[in-house]
Design an enzyme around this catalytic site. Structure first.
Site, PDB file in Angstrom:
ATOM      1  N   ARG A  82       0.770  -1.206  -0.058  1.00  0.00           N
ATOM      2  CA  ARG A  82      -0.029   0.101  -0.046  1.00  0.00           C
ATOM      3  C   ARG A  82       1.025   0.988  -0.016  1.00  0.00           C
ATOM      4  NH1 ARG A  82      -3.675   2.054   5.179  1.00  0.00           N
ATOM      5  NH2 ARG A  82      -5.393   3.263   4.053  1.00  0.00           N
ATOM      6  N   SER A 108      -7.580   6.183   0.139  1.00  0.00           N
ATOM      7  CA  SER A 108      -7.128   4.745   0.498  1.00  0.00           C
ATOM      8  C   SER A 108      -7.841   4.001   1.225  1.00  0.00           C
ATOM      9  CB  SER A 108      -5.729   4.606   0.377  1.00  0.00           C
ATOM     10  OG  SER A 108      -5.061   3.252   0.636  1.00  0.00           O
ATOM     11  N   SER A 109      -8.769   3.282   0.993  1.00  0.00           N
ATOM     12  CA  SER A 109      -9.469   2.640   2.100  1.00  0.00           C
ATOM     13  C   SER A 109      -8.983   1.849   3.246  1.00  0.00           C
ATOM     14  CB  SER A 109     -10.891   1.769   1.271  1.00  0.00           C
ATOM     15  OG  SER A 109     -11.424   2.488   0.730  1.00  0.00           O
ATOM     16  N   MET A 110      -9.465   1.534   4.139  1.00  0.00           N
ATOM     17  CA  MET A 110      -9.004   0.696   5.221  1.00  0.00           C
ATOM     18  C   MET A 110      -8.738  -0.766   4.507  1.00  0.00           C
ATOM     19  SD  MET A 110     -11.784   1.142   8.308  1.00  0.00           S
ATOM     20  CE  MET A 110     -11.143   0.101   9.268  1.00  0.00           C
ATOM     21  N   PRO A 111      -7.555  -1.168   4.624  1.00  0.00           N
ATOM     22  CA  PRO A 111      -7.086  -2.669   4.063  1.00  0.00           C
ATOM     23  C   PRO A 111      -8.084  -3.550   4.490  1.00  0.00           C
ATOM     24  CG  PRO A 111      -5.080  -1.369   4.700  1.00  0.00           C
ATOM     25  CD  PRO A 111      -6.291  -0.670   5.236  1.00  0.00           C
TER      26      PRO A 111
END
Length: 387
Positions: free
Chosen positions: A39, A101-104
């Site tokens: 990421r 960037s969304s939560m993994p």
């Protein structure tokens, strides 16, 4: 989504891997992609980690504080990467986040729902940082293909560069994702990483029979959303499936709510002319996703509590109908005012009664069918049980 814990922020990349595996968000089939596609390689040097508990974002600059930057990059934390559709300048947070960037944990749980396999052809709506497209490209391998589109030229360009640096092959396009990309159709999988209120039938047309479309979907009643996992029918004339998990995404830009001003609903003197009643229904205060399914073409706004009082407003979206309930601490009943062609609070009470009679079903018992002409049907338990 729940706010990230301190452990989720401070655990580092190995800790994040363990966390995602322990919670079931990261399935074994996606572990190689997690290990290979980092990421951090898709995040800008200046970014704004977002605390979902407080609703606040902080500025983190890689040049000034590389350790904190890396800590957040390897965390289960959503990170804002653009404000105000790119108009925002400077290091401080802007007014409205427009790319992230969304939560993994959310990323990998959605990829699990999508059920992507080697050799699949995938269309992604909403490139964002490009990390999701990179994970998909790694998963489908050289025999597959990934096309990702974004309506924002700068976002698409940054995602394309990040994918190139990572050595991953995905076609990145600057275009309106609502139209899909028919030139590469049919796709085995389509995934949207932005919230929708209307699902275009073009996506169904561009997906092979038996293919899966995964869409964060909700209503204008409120911000609550859930992912709809739609399977395209063998005749290609519809796609249907259940809601799988609650989510929260930035709205597709063309589907942001533009509501009339309050004065257009409630001009001077309107309260005196409104119908007056009482209610004990506090569920309309925070009814969320399910109420949005049942009270159509309406939105609700709950004012902040002041001096033990809180007003909850309902506004019609197809006309100027409105309703408001005035809740006060220590009182079981609230006074209701409503006016217009619809009696919106009456509709909310009828919807709540139906929900109670059905055993208070949660989002997981509902589903969605998209048909030709853009028609949509909502259902309970089975596609035949249309609401």
């Amino acid at each position: 989504m729940t706010p990230p814990t301190a452990q989720a922020v401070d655990s580092g990349r190995d800790g994040l891997r363990r966390l995602l595996l322990d919670t079931g968000a990261l399935e074994p089939a996606w572990v190689p992609a997690f290990d290979a596609v980092r990421r951090a390689g898709f995040l800008p040097d200046v970014m704004w980690p977002h605390d979902m508990g407080t609703g606040r974002s902080r500025t983190v600059d890689k040049a000034h504080d590389p350790d904190t930057w890396q800590r957040y990059a390897d965390s289960d934390c959503p990170i804002v990467t653009q404000w105000d559709d790119g108009a925002h300048k400077g290091p401080e947070p802007g007014r409205s986040f427009s790319s992230s960037s969304s939560m993994p944990s959310l990323v990998f749980s959605m990829l699990a729902d999508l059920d992507v396999g080697e050799g699949h052809h995938v269309l992604e709506i909403g490139t964002g940082t490009g990390w999701n497209a990179g994970l998909l490209a790694h998963r489908v391998g050289p025999a597959g293909s990934v096309v990702t589109v974004d309506v924002d030229r700068a976002v698409a360009s940054a995602g394309r560069e990040a994918l190139w640096r990572a050595g991953l092959t995905a076609r990145v396009l600057h275009r309106d994702g609502f139209l899909g990309f028919p030139e590469r159709a049919p796709y085995d999988r389509v995934i949207a990483t932005c919230g929708l209120r209307t699902i275009p039938f073009a996506w169904v047309e561009q997906t092979a029979p038996g293919g899966v479309i995964l869409v964060p979907w909700g209503t204008y009643y409120g911000p609550e959303e859930a992912t709809a996992r739609l399977v395209v029918a063998e005749d290609g004339r519809s796609a249907s499936g259940p809601f799988t998990q609650p989510v929260g995404f930035m709205r597709m830009r063309s589907q942001r709510l533009v509501r009339r001003q309050h004065a257009a609903y409630v001009p001077p003197g309107a309260m005196d002319r409104a119908d007056v009643s009482v209610t004990t229904l506090r569920a309309a205060d925070a009814a969320g996703f399910v109420m949005g399914l049942l009270v159509h073409d309406a939105t609700h706004v709950a004012d902040r509590e002041r001096d033990g009082r809180r007003a909850v407003w309902l506004y019609g979206l197809s006309d100027t109908s409105w309703a408001v309930a005035d809740f006060r601490d220590g009182r079981d009943e609230a006074k209701v005012y409503q006016s217009g062609p619809r009696r919106l609070w009456d509709e909310a009470e009828a919807a709540h009664q139906w929900w109670e009679a059905e055993g208070r079903p949660g989002f997981e018992r509902f589903g969605l069918t998209v048909m030709e002409g853009g028609r949509t049907a909502l259902w309970l338990d089975d596609p035949a049980g249309v609401l």
